[in-house]
Motif scaffolding. Structure first.
Motif, PDB file in Angstrom:
ATOM      1  N   LEU A   1      -7.404   2.132  -7.868  1.00 10.82           N
ATOM      2  CA  LEU A   1      -6.217   2.765  -8.783  1.00 10.82           C
ATOM      3  C   LEU A   1      -5.290   3.902  -7.928  1.00 10.82           C
ATOM      4  O   LEU A   1      -4.194   3.519  -8.373  1.00 10.82           O
ATOM      5  CB  LEU A   1      -6.866   3.589  -9.931  1.00 10.82           C
ATOM      6  CG  LEU A   1      -5.853   4.148 -10.990  1.00 10.82           C
ATOM      7  CD1 LEU A   1      -5.359   3.120 -11.740  1.00 10.82           C
ATOM      8  CD2 LEU A   1      -6.949   5.418 -11.914  1.00 10.82           C
TER       9      LEU A   1
ATOM     10  N   THR B   1      -4.402   3.270  -4.925  1.00  5.28           N
ATOM     11  CA  THR B   1      -3.576   2.479  -4.359  1.00  5.28           C
ATOM     12  C   THR B   1      -2.334   1.857  -5.071  1.00  5.28           C
ATOM     13  O   THR B   1      -1.326   1.745  -4.816  1.00  5.28           O
ATOM     14  CB  THR B   1      -4.269   1.244  -3.450  1.00  5.28           C
ATOM     15  OG1 THR B   1      -5.203   1.626  -2.793  1.00  5.28           O
ATOM     16  CG2 THR B   1      -3.382   0.396  -2.643  1.00  5.28           C
ATOM     17  N   ARG B   2      -2.919   1.335  -6.161  1.00 10.83           N
ATOM     18  CA  ARG B   2      -1.681   0.806  -7.362  1.00 10.83           C
ATOM     19  C   ARG B   2      -0.788   1.873  -7.614  1.00 10.83           C
ATOM     20  O   ARG B   2       0.668   1.674  -7.741  1.00 10.83           O
ATOM     21  CB  ARG B   2      -2.492   0.153  -8.591  1.00 10.83           C
ATOM     22  CG  ARG B   2      -3.391  -0.872  -8.375  1.00 10.83           C
ATOM     23  CD  ARG B   2      -3.606  -1.917  -9.609  1.00 10.83           C
ATOM     24  NE  ARG B   2      -4.340  -1.021 -10.408  1.00 10.83           N
ATOM     25  CZ  ARG B   2      -5.795  -0.784 -10.453  1.00 10.83           C
ATOM     26  NH1 ARG B   2      -6.648  -1.487  -9.668  1.00 10.83           N
ATOM     27  NH2 ARG B   2      -6.336  -0.134 -11.571  1.00 10.83           N
TER      28      ARG B   2
ATOM     29  N   ARG C   1       1.706   2.929  -4.886  1.00 18.09           N
ATOM     30  CA  ARG C   1       2.692   1.532  -4.905  1.00 18.09           C
ATOM     31  C   ARG C   1       3.768   1.591  -5.897  1.00 18.09           C
ATOM     32  O   ARG C   1       4.916   1.131  -5.651  1.00 18.09           O
ATOM     33  CB  ARG C   1       1.975   0.354  -4.750  1.00 18.09           C
ATOM     34  CG  ARG C   1       2.884  -0.977  -4.406  1.00 18.09           C
ATOM     35  CD  ARG C   1       2.031  -2.071  -3.948  1.00 18.09           C
ATOM     36  NE  ARG C   1       1.334  -2.478  -5.131  1.00 18.09           N
ATOM     37  CZ  ARG C   1      -0.084  -2.486  -5.016  1.00 18.09           C
ATOM     38  NH1 ARG C   1      -0.703  -1.870  -4.128  1.00 18.09           N
ATOM     39  NH2 ARG C   1      -0.818  -2.707  -6.301  1.00 18.09           N
ATOM     40  N   ARG C   2       3.584   1.863  -7.120  1.00 21.39           N
ATOM     41  CA  ARG C   2       4.484   1.860  -8.138  1.00 21.39           C
ATOM     42  C   ARG C   2       5.176   3.205  -8.488  1.00 21.39           C
ATOM     43  O   ARG C   2       6.181   3.303  -9.276  1.00 21.39           O
ATOM     44  CB  ARG C   2       3.937   1.478  -9.618  1.00 21.39           C
ATOM     45  CG  ARG C   2       3.171   0.153  -9.584  1.00 21.39           C
ATOM     46  CD  ARG C   2       2.396  -0.053 -10.962  1.00 21.39           C
ATOM     47  NE  ARG C   2       1.615  -1.333 -10.877  1.00 21.39           N
ATOM     48  CZ  ARG C   2       1.152  -2.002 -12.037  1.00 21.39           C
ATOM     49  NH1 ARG C   2       0.933  -0.963 -12.871  1.00 21.39           N
ATOM     50  NH2 ARG C   2       0.578  -2.965 -11.960  1.00 21.39           N
TER      51      ARG C   2
ATOM     52  N   GLU D   1      -2.858   3.032 -16.711  1.00 20.73           N
ATOM     53  CA  GLU D   1      -3.836   3.131 -15.577  1.00 20.73           C
ATOM     54  C   GLU D   1      -4.129   4.655 -15.495  1.00 20.73           C
ATOM     55  O   GLU D   1      -5.127   5.149 -14.977  1.00 20.73           O
ATOM     56  CB  GLU D   1      -3.215   2.641 -14.300  1.00 20.73           C
ATOM     57  CG  GLU D   1      -2.916   1.039 -14.312  1.00 20.73           C
ATOM     58  CD  GLU D   1      -2.579   0.525 -13.237  1.00 20.73           C
ATOM     59  OE1 GLU D   1      -1.995   1.230 -12.147  1.00 20.73           O
ATOM     60  OE2 GLU D   1      -2.809  -0.573 -12.926  1.00 20.73           O
TER      61      GLU D   1
END
Length: 412
Positions: A112, A114-115, A118-119, A175
């Protein structure tokens, strides 16, 4: 007209604050690392630990019941000790399950993180630009050529952009909520871990007190036991290797059984001429020779490192199974039997060899401490000692008339 920027900022700024907190929490959790190589191994360890905890609880409950029914003090104490040892193993399995669950959650939170990282960057740049624009004075915007036209254009752009940004960030907010949920799950798992550790300490204290009581009683009648222990140590010195020691102890056990089966003196019949030779019936030991000791269990809770028959570092096939328990884990007797050897043996640390009926023998190695004496009769699950600290390896071998067999074929 510049007020049209504020609805977006009211949406974006709180979101970024929560996003930063979520990333920071997830990164803090991920820094703890994982003791397993991947998620599949972690799930397998979790299922194994839960299964072992359930099995240990069932054994403890059964041993408690038999201890309540026992009439002799020695048998009652022995079964109480075995029940406490099972409770210790249950707590150890609970700790392993909690650790695996925490590791699994950490893996999910790391993904989570990492995601989210990135966003996060595009939204941070966009919000920064809008914040800078919102701080421009309205009068200054009106004096600049074309500023009014720009404001009209910006207002139209924001009218269509803000709903799209809110829609696209909804997945990110979901998330972040997932990250909060993972944080709560981590705290719950940590609470279970602390409770299991507390229970483990309590059960170990009770078991140590009961074992001390047993040792004090055994010292009162230790004359023959001391002599037998000395003979076992002498055999250990004479044996060239561990196989030789097991063979010698097996021969000594068979001789002891044969001597015990000899009939006593027979009275002379009144009429010798009518005497008829009687064929002796098979002894219980001879009848049991066809079957393995039952119930049979692994002496310690842990992952299987080396299976029976697998190649070892020496290039030979493993004669038993190698288990990887936690450091200082409780080790118990795999089945009922008689202690033939208990002590240090070269290259193997402290070991225990148990004779079962019917020519079966169990060998347990890798102990840091042994809590049994040579000649002692054990019930199934009786405490043998504890594993070595750190990352121990406990080896279990089961032999029938000296021939190694796979113990996993007989465990439940």
């Amino acid at each position: 007209m510049i007020k049209t920027h504020r609805p977006f900022l009211l949406v974006a700024l709180p979101f970024l604050a929560v996003l930063a907190v979520g990333v920071w929490q997830a990164e803090g959790s991920a820094q703890r690392g994982s003791v397993y190589s991947d998620a599949a191994e972690t799930r397998a360890e979790l299922q194994r630990a839960l299964s072992e905890a359930k099995a240990a609880q069932a054994r403890a409950d059964k041993l408690d019941e038999t201890a309540e029914r026992a009439t002799e003090a020695a048998e009652k104490t022995a079964r109480q000790a075995a029940a406490l040892a099972a409770r210790v193993q249950q707590a150890e399995a609970g700790i392993a399950a909690a650790q695996a669950r925490i590791s699994l959650i950490d893996t999910q939170r790391q993904a989570l993180t990492t995601r989210l990282s990135r966003r996060q960057q595009p939204l941070v740049r966009l919000t920064g630009a809008l914040q800078k624009l919102s701080r421009r004075p309205l009068a200054l915007s009106a004096l600049r050529p074309g500023s009014v036209r720009d404001m009209v254009y910006l207002r139209a752009m924001l009218a269509t952009t803000v709903p799209q940004v809110a829609e696209r960030t909804s997945a990110l907010r979901t998330e972040i909520d997932r990250g909060r949920q993972l944080e709560r799950e981590t705290m719950q798992a940590v609470t279970v871990l602390r409770e299991s550790e507390k229970t483990l300490g309590s059960q170990r204290t009770k078991l140590a007190a009961l074992e001390t009581q047993q040792r004090l009683k055994s010292r009162q009648a230790s004359g023959s036991a001391d002599r037998e222990a000395e003979r076992a140590l002498a055999l250990a010195e004479q044996a060239r290797d561990l196989d030789g020691l097991v063979d010698q102890l097996d021969q000594a056990g068979k001789l002891r059984e044969e001597l015990a089966q000899l009939a006593g003196p027979v009275m002379r019949p009144a009429r010798p001429e009518t005497a008829v030779a009687i064929t002796p019936e098979p002894t219980p030991s001879q009848t049991a020779r066809a079957g393995a000791p039952s119930p049979y269990q692994l002496p310690v809770a842990g992952r299987t490192l080396v299976g029976f028959g697998s190649p070892t570092e020496d290039g030979v096939s493993a004669k038993g199974v190698t288990l990887a328990p936690a450091g200082g884990a409780q080790v118990v007797a795999p089945a009922a039997g008689r202690v033939a050897f208990a002590g240090t043996y070269r290259g193997y640390g402290r070991i225990v060899i148990i004779e079962h009926s019917g020519g079966w023998t169990s060998l347990v190695t890798g102990l840091a401490r042994t809590d049994v004496l040579v000649g002692e009769d054990l019930v199934a699950g009786a405490p043998l000692g504890v594993a070595e600290p750190g990352r121990p390896e406990v080896i279990l071998e089961l032999r029938r008339d000296g021939t190694p067999v796979n113990p996993l074929e007989f465990t439940r």
